[in-house]
Design a protein around this motif. Structure first.
Motif, short mmCIF file in Angstrom:
data_model
loop_
_atom_site.label_atom_id
_atom_site.label_comp_id
_atom_site.label_asym_id
_atom_site.label_seq_id
_atom_site.Cartn_x
_atom_site.Cartn_y
_atom_site.Cartn_z
N THR A 194 5.02 3.16 3.87
CA THR A 194 4.54 3.31 2.50
C THR A 194 5.64 2.99 1.48
OG1 THR A 194 5.05 5.69 2.47
CG2 THR A 194 2.83 5.03 3.16
N GLY A 252 5.17 -1.79 0.31
CA GLY A 252 5.73 -0.47 0.09
C GLY A 252 6.18 -0.30 -1.35
N GLY A 269 5.16 -3.19 3.59
CA GLY A 269 4.18 -2.12 3.71
C GLY A 269 3.72 -1.91 5.14
N HIS A 293 -1.92 2.65 3.35
CA HIS A 293 -1.05 1.58 2.87
C HIS A 293 -1.63 0.89 1.64
CE1 HIS A 293 -0.13 2.08 7.21
NE2 HIS A 293 1.10 2.10 6.72
#
Length: 225
Positions: free
Chosen positions: A28, A40, A33, A184
């Motif tokens: 995250t 992220g 990501g 995500h």
């Protein structure tokens, strides 16, 4: 209140020389990501800070695996006195009694090297997934706060500030920020979550808030109590 706090934080910012912010976390936070179409939030933090951000977060990692794989140690070898380290985990952690321990050990090791450490609570999963906004935090949020207190380092309730950023948005918009699953975020969602972190950073008065750029004043929202 946010706009009133920004000038105060900026008043302490002079010429910045040599300091770096390192990020430790999971997908995250991490570059890329959790896979295609996601990113992220750590990839957007540099837009709000006057000092460089090095994102060492890694997908799929818990506080335990980050420790056992030597990733905390890797950051420890890079940091110098005056640097900052932001630690945020929780999405992949399972064994509750070990979670604060790993965060505390990492934080204390960085403080011993002269770094400024900030433990951040995990980002929330899609709060609108069921069609009804859910604001209940993960159990790891309180554990992160406990770890920060035990290690005597700064804390940002990233979870609470991210939820506050999501709450006024339409369900369809929030859902669009989670293209693959409920964890995500798409780039736009990651950007929003990064802004929420910066809001929590400045509202909490962390030393790192002294390095927030003027552009961050565009982030609307009040400080949480």
């Amino acid at each position: 209140m946010w706009k009133a706090i920004i000038p105060l934080a900026l008043a302490f910012v002079g010429q910045v020389a040599g300091q770096t912010v390192y990020l430790a976390g999971d997908s995250t936070t991490a570059p890329g990501g959790g896979g295609e179409g996601t990113e992220g939030w750590g990839q957007y933090l540099h837009y709000s800070l006057k000092i460089p951000v090095v994102n060492k977060a890694f997908a799929g990692r818990s506080a335990r695996s980050f420790t056992r794989e030597g990733r905390f140690d890797e950051i420890g070898k890079l940091i110098k006195k005056g640097d900052f380290v932001v630690i945020e985990f929780g999405h992949n952690d399972e064994t509750v009694h070990t979670f604060p321990y790993y965060l505390e050990q990492a934080a204390k090791s960085y403080v011993a090297k002269g770094a400024h450490v900030l433990i951040s609570s995990q980002t929330p999963n899609n709060p609108d997934e069921s069609g009804v906004f859910v604001s209940a935090p993960s159990r790891f949020v309180d554990l992160a706060k406990t770890a920060a207190a035990n290690a005597k380092v700064d804390y940002v309730d990233h979870s609470a500030y991210a939820l506050a950023a999501y709450k006024p948005l339409p369900v369809q918009t929030v859902d669009s920020y989670f293209p693959n699953d409920h964890t995500h975020t798409a780039p736009k969602g990651a950007d929003l979550v990064a802004q929420a972190f910066v809001r929590g950073l400045v509202c909490g008065g962390s030393l790192l808030s002294n390095y927030v750029k003027n552009a961050t004043s565009a982030i609307e929202g009040a400080c949480l109590k």
